[in-house]
Design a protein around this motif. Sequence first.
Motif, short mmCIF file in Angstrom:
data_model
loop_
_atom_site.label_atom_id
_atom_site.label_comp_id
_atom_site.label_asym_id
_atom_site.label_seq_id
_atom_site.Cartn_x
_atom_site.Cartn_y
_atom_site.Cartn_z
N HIS A 76 4.86 16.39 -3.82
CA HIS A 76 3.83 17.20 -3.16
C HIS A 76 2.56 17.32 -4.02
CE1 HIS A 76 6.96 19.38 -0.38
NE2 HIS A 76 6.96 18.07 -0.24
N GLU A 77 1.53 17.85 -3.38
CA GLU A 77 0.31 18.16 -4.15
C GLU A 77 0.62 19.21 -5.21
OE1 GLU A 77 -2.28 18.22 -0.09
OE2 GLU A 77 -3.40 18.62 -1.93
N PRO A 78 -0.08 19.27 -6.30
CA PRO A 78 -1.24 18.44 -6.71
C PRO A 78 -0.83 17.14 -7.40
CG PRO A 78 -0.90 20.16 -8.32
CD PRO A 78 0.12 20.38 -7.24
N ARG A 79 0.43 16.93 -7.72
CA ARG A 79 0.83 15.72 -8.43
C ARG A 79 1.00 14.53 -7.48
NH1 ARG A 79 3.48 19.99 -9.96
NH2 ARG A 79 3.37 20.82 -12.11
N GLY A 80 1.32 14.85 -6.21
CA GLY A 80 1.49 13.82 -5.19
C GLY A 80 0.68 14.19 -3.97
N HIS A 81 1.21 13.87 -2.77
CA HIS A 81 0.49 14.20 -1.53
C HIS A 81 1.48 14.04 -0.39
CE1 HIS A 81 0.35 9.82 -0.85
NE2 HIS A 81 -0.12 9.71 -2.09
N ARG A 82 1.00 14.36 0.81
CA ARG A 82 1.90 14.39 1.98
C ARG A 82 2.62 13.06 2.19
NH1 ARG A 82 3.34 16.52 6.41
NH2 ARG A 82 2.34 18.50 5.94
N ASP A 83 1.99 11.95 1.77
CA ASP A 83 2.55 10.63 2.05
C ASP A 83 3.10 9.95 0.81
OD1 ASP A 83 -0.12 10.48 4.32
OD2 ASP A 83 1.99 10.64 4.88
N MET A 84 3.41 10.72 -0.23
CA MET A 84 3.96 10.15 -1.46
C MET A 84 5.43 9.79 -1.25
SD MET A 84 3.82 9.05 -4.49
CE MET A 84 2.19 9.47 -5.09
N GLY A 125 0.81 -1.23 0.00
CA GLY A 125 0.00 0.00 0.00
C GLY A 125 0.83 1.27 0.00
N GLU A 126 2.15 1.13 0.24
CA GLU A 126 3.02 2.31 0.25
C GLU A 126 3.40 2.61 -1.19
OE1 GLU A 126 3.51 4.41 2.39
OE2 GLU A 126 5.44 5.38 2.22
N PRO A 127 3.12 3.83 -1.67
CA PRO A 127 3.38 4.14 -3.08
C PRO A 127 4.86 4.25 -3.38
CG PRO A 127 2.70 6.12 -1.91
CD PRO A 127 2.55 4.98 -0.94
N LEU A 128 5.18 4.05 -4.66
CA LEU A 128 6.54 4.35 -5.13
C LEU A 128 6.45 4.93 -6.53
CD1 LEU A 128 9.53 4.12 -4.17
CD2 LEU A 128 9.71 2.25 -5.83
N ARG A 129 6.86 6.15 -6.69
CA ARG A 129 6.89 6.86 -7.97
C ARG A 129 8.33 6.80 -8.47
NH1 ARG A 129 3.30 11.96 -8.09
NH2 ARG A 129 1.89 10.32 -8.82
N VAL A 130 8.56 6.06 -9.54
CA VAL A 130 9.93 5.78 -9.98
C VAL A 130 10.28 6.60 -11.22
CG1 VAL A 130 11.60 4.00 -10.58
CG2 VAL A 130 9.61 3.40 -9.18
N VAL A 131 11.42 7.28 -11.17
CA VAL A 131 11.99 7.93 -12.37
C VAL A 131 13.19 7.09 -12.79
CG1 VAL A 131 13.03 10.03 -13.31
CG2 VAL A 131 11.25 10.20 -11.54
N LEU A 132 13.17 6.63 -14.04
CA LEU A 132 14.25 5.76 -14.51
C LEU A 132 15.54 6.57 -14.71
CD1 LEU A 132 12.20 3.57 -17.01
CD2 LEU A 132 12.96 2.99 -14.72
N PRO A 133 16.68 5.88 -14.79
CA PRO A 133 17.95 6.59 -14.98
C PRO A 133 17.90 7.53 -16.18
CG PRO A 133 18.38 4.28 -14.52
CD PRO A 133 16.89 4.42 -14.68
N GLY A 134 18.34 8.77 -16.00
CA GLY A 134 18.33 9.76 -17.09
C GLY A 134 17.00 10.47 -17.22
#
Length: 362
Positions: free
Chosen positions: A75-83, A31-40
């Motif tokens: 952060h908001e609006p794309r994320g949130h306090r717990d992102m 349930g814990e999110p992970l927003r991943v940016v790939l190398p580069g």
Amino acid sequence: MAARAGPGADWLPPRAPGGPVIHTVEMHAGGEPLRVVLPGGLAGLEAPEGLPLLALRRRLLASPELDGLRRLLMHEPRGHRDMYGALLARSELPEAAAGALFVHNEGASSMCGHAVLCLARLALDYGLRRPPPAGPGEVPVTIHCPCGPVVAFASWDGRRSGSRVRFHSVPAFAAATDLTVDVPGYGKVVVDVAYGGAFYAFLSAERLGLDVSSSKIRDLVDAASAVTEAVKAQFKVCHPLIKDVAFIYGTILTDGKDAFSDEPTNNICVFADAQVDRSPTGSGVTARIALQYHKGLIQLDQTRVFRSSSTGSLFTGKAVKEVKCGDHNAVIVEVSGESFYTGTSTFTMEDDDPLKYGFLLK
Ligand SMILES: O=C(O)[C@H]1NCC[C@@H]1O
């Protein structure tokens, strides 16, 4: 102009000329999110050949531009306090599939177990780690974390990874036990401090007059945050080998069930700026196992189940090997759990947006 039905050449919205276009892969573990940016994938975060990951993390923390992009993503609006996020980069370790900078609502951490459970899959599915020519089986995937290389093991069916993943932690140890700190609003409180790739304070919620499973999340967050600030102020934490990880990352409130049992033990992890982990917290499970082993409450290869009191999700943990970390008697802990993909995103921004780098409600 025909309405746009979905991603294609003209799918991106009007945006700042030369501004960021950030593609992410979205996952979660427990349930814990992970927003991943790939190398580069993040302009300015390229790791020149051989640049140590810890130097890149220091650059991330010191750069207003890179911190702005962290806030844009978290952060908001794309994320949130717990992102939560992982910015991947080249690692100076040849065996690593990638280097991972873990980011949250306040900055960057030293370890993230739930993220490793996600990244082991992503490394295989997105080609950061070539799958074995032998075909289906369990595949070791090394993720270079700020606390050191972490070897994860993901299943591969010949086409894609499977959801169950396990990893072997960096050396984990008890840093202090039965430490009394003065916590404003709660008086004198006895805590333990342990390291599982990140330093946490531990205590049962009942010591604060709370119940980890039934008290309001708000009350648990306020209490845990007060303990974190008190421990930061009253205890000098240090790591024998890596100065960059020597900080109290958060507090984990437990149900006090530290002696071995087949029954799950509940905990909630509050870290960074009052951020709540939806998962049982992989680095927290690592540190809890190290603490329980230090106290003689568990033996090697005894598996315990850890339940997140916020979502009920489960990770398991077991000490698998005794090691040393400087003068500390330490253990390698195996943590296992499931991770899942939830989609992909693309983020842009407009120059005249007054909230373009995000915001958090206080
Ligand atoms: O699972 C973990 O270790 C992470 N989850 C959020 C807080 C920790 O970094």
